[in-house]
Scaffold this active site. Structure first.
Site, short mmCIF file in Angstrom:
data_model
loop_
_atom_site.label_atom_id
_atom_site.label_comp_id
_atom_site.label_asym_id
_atom_site.label_seq_id
_atom_site.Cartn_x
_atom_site.Cartn_y
_atom_site.Cartn_z
N GLN A 48 -3.98 -1.34 9.88
CA GLN A 48 -4.21 -2.26 9.23
C GLN A 48 -4.92 -4.05 10.62
O GLN A 48 -3.87 -3.52 11.40
CB GLN A 48 -2.68 -2.64 8.60
CG GLN A 48 -2.29 -3.70 8.54
CD GLN A 48 -3.06 -4.65 6.32
OE1 GLN A 48 -3.00 -3.78 5.97
NE2 GLN A 48 -3.79 -5.47 6.33
N ASP B 3 -10.74 3.22 4.08
CA ASP B 3 -10.45 1.42 4.30
C ASP B 3 -12.74 1.76 4.16
O ASP B 3 -12.94 0.62 4.25
CB ASP B 3 -10.22 1.00 5.39
CG ASP B 3 -9.32 -0.41 4.57
OD1 ASP B 3 -9.48 -0.54 3.82
OD2 ASP B 3 -8.61 -0.17 6.09
N LYS C 43 0.38 -1.19 0.20
CA LYS C 43 0.08 0.15 -0.09
C LYS C 43 0.74 1.29 0.18
O LYS C 43 0.29 2.36 -0.70
CB LYS C 43 -0.82 -0.06 1.04
CG LYS C 43 -2.20 -0.82 1.10
CD LYS C 43 -2.60 -1.25 2.24
CE LYS C 43 -3.30 -2.68 1.99
NZ LYS C 43 -4.45 -2.91 3.79
#
Ligand code: NAP
Length: 277
Positions: free
Chosen positions: A88, A111, A44
């Site tokens: 994460q 997200d 990412k």
């Protein structure tokens, strides 16, 4: 296709920098050193830098306390250079992941996992959408897969993939069936699908018998084995029957990262009043 999306984002980042003087920044947050999470975060960050965005990564030790994590999220929430925050998951067991996500301002929730953004999606209103299901929709659109009126079956009902996937397909006027671990006759229901999205987290759970001839099969699953990565779909068997099918690796995974960049640019534009598409 993921490369094309990333190139589009890079052009958008350059245009934004020119018109507003602002460069979008993505703060990935990694707590601990889970090897799979490290790989995801590294990918990412690389994609973020390649698109011309600022990499504002932060790392905390595996033994970090809830207060340490929430202090960091609060700092990132207040920082002007941070357009998007991505924690994460999974977080180490001592932490309350839901409480951590709840600290992320919805406008920086790239997200799409906060309750506010999930609620906006459930109500069919604009907001930041989870990257994996939006990447799937983008793939389906790119390959001109008809969704309106189509029978869509989603295997899996997680907050991260299955539920938002079903809602996005519904938003596109597909007739959606959601399967899960208690579903009876999984293969039979999957065989009714024009579009089958599999996100069960069970390697090879779908084979050729569960695919209607000519159907579009999207494999979201990722499993690391001795022979490399594989998905939730038995690719060789399903590919004999399917009209279109995504491979693992190389299908949904790269699209997920591309859509993270799309979301980060969108968040930055909304923040700095540069809302052009
Ligand atoms: P998850 O939270 O474990 O959810 C799995 C879902 O599948 C649950 O709803 C579960 O049902 C259902 N399920 C489990 N076994 C089943 C069975 N035998 N038959 C039917 N349904 C079953 O997983 P997730 O986060 O959604 O991820 C799913 C997979 O996608 C994983 O392999 C993950 O690594 C992968 N993934 C890939 C990407 C990407 O970028 N490509 C992104 C995210 C996730 P219940 O609700 O009844 O338990």
């Amino acid at each position: 296709m993921a490369r094309r999306v990333r190139d589009e984002v890079a052009a958008g980042v350059a245009a934004m920098a020119e018109t507003t003087g602002m460069t979008p920044g993505l703060a990935t947050v990694l707590i601990g050193a889970d090897p799979a999470s490290e790989v995801y975060v590294r990918n990412k960050r690389r994609a973020c830098v390649a698109a011309g965005m600022r990499d504002l990564h932060r790392q905390l030790p595996a033994e970090a306390s809830q207060a340490q994590v929430t202090d960091l999220i609060d700092e990132l929430a207040a920082a002007d250079e941070v357009s998007g925050i991505l924690v994460q998951l999974p977080a180490p067991a001592q932490l309350d992941a839901e409480a951590i996500l709840a600290r992320i301002p919805p406008a920086k929730d790239v997200d799409g996992l906060t309750i506010a953004n999930a609620g906006l999606l459930a109500q069919g209103r604009p907001g930041l959408r989870p990257c994996t299901p939006s990447g799937v929709i983008r793939l389906l659109d790119e390959y001109a897969v008809a969704l309106e009126g189509a029978q869509a079956v989603v295997v899996g009902r997680s907050v991260l993939v299955g539920k938002p996937m079903a809602q996005l397909l519904l938003e596109r006027n597909a007739t959606v069936t959601v399967c899960h671990s208690r579903t009876r006759d999984l293969a039979g229901i999957c065989r009714s699908a024009d579009v089958l999205v599999v996100a069960a987290g069970v390697p090879g759970i779908i084979d050729g018998d569960a695919v209607r001839p000519g159907a579009t099969v999207i494999d979201v699953g990722i499993h690391r084995g001795e022979r490399g990565l594989r998905g939730d779909v038995d690719y060789d068997k399903a590919a004999e029957v399917a009209g279109l099918i995504t491979p693992v690796p190389g299908g949904v995974g790269p699209m997920t990262i591309a859509m993270l960049l799309v979301n980060t640019l969108a968040a930055a534009r909304a923040r700095h009043g540069a809302d052009q598409p």
